[in-house]
Design a protein around this motif. Structure first.
Motif, PDB file in Angstrom:
ATOM      1  N   THR A 164      15.604  43.314 -42.527  1.00  0.00           N
ATOM      2  CA  THR A 164      15.301  42.158 -41.686  1.00  0.00           C
ATOM      3  C   THR A 164      15.110  40.919 -42.566  1.00  0.00           C
ATOM      4  O   THR A 164      14.759  41.029 -43.745  1.00  0.00           O
ATOM      5  CB  THR A 164      14.006  42.387 -40.882  1.00  0.00           C
ATOM      6  OG1 THR A 164      12.924  42.640 -41.789  1.00  0.00           O
ATOM      7  CG2 THR A 164      14.156  43.564 -39.922  1.00  0.00           C
ATOM      8  N   ASP A 165      15.311  39.765 -41.967  1.00  0.00           N
ATOM      9  CA  ASP A 165      15.079  38.511 -42.705  1.00  0.00           C
ATOM     10  C   ASP A 165      13.624  38.412 -43.152  1.00  0.00           C
ATOM     11  O   ASP A 165      13.335  37.878 -44.231  1.00  0.00           O
ATOM     12  CB  ASP A 165      15.436  37.310 -41.825  1.00  0.00           C
ATOM     13  CG  ASP A 165      16.945  37.159 -41.634  1.00  0.00           C
ATOM     14  OD1 ASP A 165      17.706  37.919 -42.272  1.00  0.00           O
ATOM     15  OD2 ASP A 165      17.359  36.296 -40.838  1.00  0.00           O
ATOM     16  N   SER A 166      12.704  38.929 -42.331  1.00  0.00           N
ATOM     17  CA  SER A 166      11.290  38.856 -42.700  1.00  0.00           C
ATOM     18  C   SER A 166      10.982  39.746 -43.909  1.00  0.00           C
ATOM     19  O   SER A 166      10.128  39.402 -44.733  1.00  0.00           O
ATOM     20  CB  SER A 166      10.393  39.222 -41.515  1.00  0.00           C
ATOM     21  OG  SER A 166      10.753  40.454 -40.958  1.00  0.00           O
TER      22      SER A 166
ATOM     23  N   ASN B 114      13.986  48.482 -44.496  1.00  0.00           N
ATOM     24  CA  ASN B 114      13.252  47.364 -45.080  1.00  0.00           C
ATOM     25  C   ASN B 114      12.641  47.721 -46.430  1.00  0.00           C
ATOM     26  O   ASN B 114      12.472  46.856 -47.290  1.00  0.00           O
ATOM     27  CB  ASN B 114      12.156  46.884 -44.130  1.00  0.00           C
ATOM     28  CG  ASN B 114      12.710  46.091 -42.965  1.00  0.00           C
ATOM     29  OD1 ASN B 114      13.687  45.359 -43.108  1.00  0.00           O
ATOM     30  ND2 ASN B 114      12.098  46.229 -41.796  1.00  0.00           N
TER      31      ASN B 114
ATOM     32  N   HIS C 249       6.518  45.593 -40.276  1.00  0.00           N
ATOM     33  CA  HIS C 249       7.455  44.889 -39.398  1.00  0.00           C
ATOM     34  C   HIS C 249       7.563  45.565 -38.040  1.00  0.00           C
ATOM     35  O   HIS C 249       7.824  46.770 -37.941  1.00  0.00           O
ATOM     36  CB  HIS C 249       8.851  44.843 -40.031  1.00  0.00           C
ATOM     37  CG  HIS C 249       9.898  44.280 -39.118  1.00  0.00           C
ATOM     38  ND1 HIS C 249       9.937  42.936 -38.785  1.00  0.00           N
ATOM     39  CD2 HIS C 249      10.915  44.872 -38.427  1.00  0.00           C
ATOM     40  CE1 HIS C 249      10.937  42.735 -37.943  1.00  0.00           C
ATOM     41  NE2 HIS C 249      11.549  43.887 -37.710  1.00  0.00           N
TER      42      HIS C 249
ATOM     43  N   THR D 283       4.878  41.285 -39.007  1.00  0.00           N
ATOM     44  CA  THR D 283       5.763  40.579 -38.099  1.00  0.00           C
ATOM     45  C   THR D 283       5.613  41.208 -36.723  1.00  0.00           C
ATOM     46  O   THR D 283       5.561  42.433 -36.585  1.00  0.00           O
ATOM     47  CB  THR D 283       7.234  40.641 -38.545  1.00  0.00           C
ATOM     48  OG1 THR D 283       7.647  42.000 -38.633  1.00  0.00           O
ATOM     49  CG2 THR D 283       7.425  39.962 -39.884  1.00  0.00           C
TER      50      THR D 283
ATOM     51  N   GLU E  27      14.729  37.010 -35.646  1.00  0.00           N
ATOM     52  CA  GLU E  27      15.396  38.125 -36.297  1.00  0.00           C
ATOM     53  C   GLU E  27      16.703  38.453 -35.579  1.00  0.00           C
ATOM     54  O   GLU E  27      16.694  38.873 -34.422  1.00  0.00           O
ATOM     55  CB  GLU E  27      14.492  39.366 -36.307  1.00  0.00           C
ATOM     56  CG  GLU E  27      13.310  39.266 -37.252  1.00  0.00           C
ATOM     57  CD  GLU E  27      13.706  39.395 -38.716  1.00  0.00           C
ATOM     58  OE1 GLU E  27      14.918  39.521 -39.018  1.00  0.00           O
ATOM     59  OE2 GLU E  27      12.799  39.355 -39.573  1.00  0.00           O
TER      60      GLU E  27
ATOM     61  N   SER F 243      19.107  36.913 -30.888  1.00  0.00           N
ATOM     62  CA  SER F 243      18.001  37.146 -31.814  1.00  0.00           C
ATOM     63  C   SER F 243      16.711  37.389 -31.038  1.00  0.00           C
ATOM     64  O   SER F 243      16.562  36.964 -29.885  1.00  0.00           O
ATOM     65  CB  SER F 243      17.819  35.942 -32.738  1.00  0.00           C
ATOM     66  OG  SER F 243      18.951  35.773 -33.554  1.00  0.00           O
TER      67      SER F 243
END
Length: 209
Positions: A21-23, A49, A103, A134, A187, A197
């Motif tokens: 994930t971007d996070s 992740n 996450h 998140t 996301e 998203s």
């Protein structure tokens, strides 16, 4: 909850693909800037992740409710310590970690479970350590759909209960645990580019020295 996730991973296997994930990517950069070397990842799933941290030289310990997900992680080269069980049963060890990354999990817990989970994570942080969560935002497309159970808390048509966070609830639940800041992060579905998203909030807390 155990049965739901076990059957989900049995049926859908690596359901979110392998792109982190971007996070997770943002958190990896944040941890590296602060020389964080040892982290706990509750709800590690099959490790998509975790990989971004491991490849950056960070030592990762996981917690995962689904044995099938743990098996999938092993099959995909995630050779780390993973405790099999629910985050509701934390702690699993006496270690203190420099960082915690979680996450997309905390919003699946009820109010009492969220309180205990945040406290348990905070208790396993070293002084000066960071925990980053998140969580799904009220801006997410599924907010308001399904059966209303409580304020901002819904049961979806497929049987999952979700608490949708906003600025007020983040402040209420995290302020006493060293809340530093929170920010919005959308996301994308990296394995399904045509899906919209999902709007998440990233919450950062720091334990006092």
């Amino acid at each position: 909850m155990t049965e739901f996730w076990e059957s989900s991973f049995i049926e859908k296997q690596t359901m979110w693909g392998f792109e982190p994930t971007d996070s997770a990517i943002a958190t990896k950069d944040f941890f590296l800037e602060r020389n964080v070397k040892d982290i706990l990842v509750p709800g590690i799933g099959y490790g998509r992740n975790a990989k971004v941290f491991i490849e950056s030289g960070i030592n990762v310990t996981g917690i995962e409710i689904s044995q099938t997900a743990i098996d999938l992680a092993r099959q995909n080269g995630i050779d780390i310590s993973i405790f099999h069980g629910s985050v509701n049963d934390m702690p699993y060890d006496n270690n203190l970690y420099e960082g915690i990354f979680c996450h997309g999990l905390i919003h699946l817990l009820n109010h009492h479970e969220r309180e205990k989970f945040i406290q348990d994570c905070y208790n396993q942080l070293k002084p000066g350590g960071y925990m980053i969560f998140t969580t799904v935002s009220k801006k997410a497309p599924m907010f308001g759909k399904g059966t209303l159970l409580d304020k901002n808390y819904y049961e979806t048509d497929y049987g999952v209960k979700i608490f949708f966070y906003d600025a007020e609830s983040i402040t209420q639940e995290f302020e006493t645990y060293g809340l530093v800041e929170f920010s919005e992060i959308d996301e994308p579905h990296k394995d399904m580019i045509n899906k919209p998203s999902i709007n998440f909030l990233m919450v950062k807390c720091k334990k006092e020295l």
